[in-house]
Enzyme design. Structure first.
Site, PDB file in Angstrom:
ATOM      1  N   ASP A  98      51.352  40.822 -21.632  1.00 30.26           N
ATOM      2  CA  ASP A  98      51.768  40.363 -20.312  1.00 30.26           C
ATOM      3  C   ASP A  98      51.803  41.570 -19.380  1.00 30.26           C
ATOM      4  OD1 ASP A  98      53.109  39.398 -18.047  1.00 30.26           O
ATOM      5  OD2 ASP A  98      54.307  37.998 -19.238  1.00 30.26           O
ATOM      6  N   PHE A 153      39.740  30.798 -17.098  1.00 30.89           N
ATOM      7  CA  PHE A 153      38.485  30.141 -16.705  1.00 30.89           C
ATOM      8  C   PHE A 153      37.516  31.135 -16.072  1.00 30.89           C
ATOM      9  CE2 PHE A 153      36.863  27.767 -12.776  1.00 30.89           C
ATOM     10  CZ  PHE A 153      35.625  27.516 -13.334  1.00 30.89           C
ATOM     11  N   TYR A 191      53.008  30.574  -5.875  1.00 29.67           N
ATOM     12  CA  TYR A 191      51.625  31.060  -5.944  1.00 29.67           C
ATOM     13  C   TYR A 191      51.198  31.659  -4.606  1.00 29.67           C
ATOM     14  CZ  TYR A 191      46.615  31.022  -7.083  1.00 29.67           C
ATOM     15  OH  TYR A 191      45.307  31.372  -7.329  1.00 29.67           O
ATOM     16  N   ASN A 210      52.052  47.279 -11.530  1.00 28.19           N
ATOM     17  CA  ASN A 210      51.699  48.014 -12.752  1.00 28.19           C
ATOM     18  C   ASN A 210      50.217  48.375 -12.778  1.00 28.19           C
ATOM     19  OD1 ASN A 210      54.276  48.080 -13.884  1.00 28.19           O
ATOM     20  ND2 ASN A 210      54.010  46.128 -14.944  1.00 28.19           N
ATOM     21  N   LYS A 233      50.791  35.766  -4.155  1.00 26.56           N
ATOM     22  CA  LYS A 233      49.459  36.328  -3.888  1.00 26.56           C
ATOM     23  C   LYS A 233      49.452  37.112  -2.575  1.00 26.56           C
ATOM     24  CE  LYS A 233      46.701  35.100  -7.311  1.00 26.56           C
ATOM     25  NZ  LYS A 233      46.018  36.090  -8.172  1.00 26.56           N
TER      26      LYS A 233
END
Length: 319
Positions: free
Chosen positions: A56, A11, A143, A97, A147
């Site tokens: 990914d 989004f 989540y 990464n 984060k």
């Protein structure tokens, strides 16, 4: 400038790609399409300065870039509760990464964190100096805590390696290209209002949210990336216009001219009671604040969602 956007078919990521291309940059969007939607970037596929890579980011990338926007992660409760392990990994291994990629290529990096880092806050509104009130083993922790880990490892690269990076905590954002099925308050209320279905309110509706229109948010992300003064900083981006969930439901019902009613359900675990950003730092460092009034932004969002009313859920996922 050559810019990498992870989560570029999401989004917010797709709107960011639009804005960067409009500014004349070359954009490489990376997405594994766990929650990203191909329709969000379909209009960009023939653009000469746009490249879409299905990948990914928990697997290393070898792409030369001047800037890296790391937006890859499920971001709605529906998304991260459906993919909790993937959410943990993209914000931990994936972030590592990308930090290493930025270090190798000399790129500037922006890590998109979340207002969920504050959990169910005991300080209101929430400044960046507040450490939060998060349940580390609750149903939303995949989540919230991933984060928070992403923020922590980003700060280690800033301190240890002098990496040119910054962290943005994104508060509730809405607009066209929100997944109609992602379960967040705006798409959920709009789709149900357009279908004449009850609007579910978990609890008594007194809990608050602060909604930022996507174009305002994207403008803030670009400013945070481009301003040298943002290096090493954590910055809230969101709209301090705080509304109760019950008030938001009524606004959406009115704008949709819907006969729907609200339906009160049991409150969900760890659902924040109040959510509102202190954006003093964004105003000071970036000269940023939101400008789109909620009624204007919701009208644009409702117009977008009308096309999905009556569609098969599988078609919504693809389109």
């Amino acid at each position: 400038m050559r810019i990498l956007v992870t989560g570029g078919a999401g989004f917010i990521g797709s709107h960011l790609c639009d804005a960067l291309l409009a500014a004349g940059h070359e954009v490489i969007a990376v997405d594994n399409f766990i929650t990203g939607r191909r329709a969000n970037v379909a209009h960009l596929l023939e653009h000469p300065r746009f490249t879409l890579i299905e990948h990914d980011v928990i697997e290393p990338l070898d792409i030369e870039a001047d800037q890296i926007y790391h937006l890859a992660s499920p971001a709605s409760p529906e998304g991260y509760m459906r993919h909790p392990i993937e959410t943990h990994l993209v914000n931990s291994v994936g972030t590592l990464n990308l930090l290493r990629l930025a270090q190798r290529s000399g790129a500037r990096l922006l890590f998109t964190s979340t207002s969920e880092a504050y959990g169910d806050p005991l300080v209101h509104p929430q400044p960046e100096t507040y450490w939060g009130n998060v349940n580390p083993i609750g149903p939303r922790s995949c989540y919230d805590e991933s984060k928070r880990f992403g923020e922590s490892i980003t700060m280690e690269f800033i301190r240890r390696y002098d990496l040119d990076a910054r962290i943005v905590r994104i508060f509730n954002t809405y607009g066209p290209r929100n997944d109609p099925q992602d379960g967040r308050v705006v798409p959920n209320f709009i789709m149900r209002a357009l279908r004449g279905e009850p609007l579910p309110i978990f609890g008594d509706g007194s809990q608050t949210r602060s909604l930022c229109y996507v174009s305002d948010l994207v403008r803030g992300l670009i400013l945070a990336m481009d301003r040298d003064e943002a290096r090493g900083k954590v910055i809230n981006l969101g709209n301090p216009d705080e509304r109760t969930v019950l008030e938001l439901a009524q606004i959406i019902l009115d704008l949709c001219d819907s006969p729907s009613e609200v339906e009160f359900l049991e409150r969900r675990p760890d659902d924040p009671e109040r959510r509102c950003p202190d954006i003093t730092r964004a105003r000071t460092l970036l000269g940023w604040e939101p400008t789109i009034p909620i009624h204007d932004g919701l009208r644009e969002t409702i117009a977008y969602f009308r096309r999905y009313v009556g569609q098969d859920p599988r078609a919504i996922l693809d389109g």
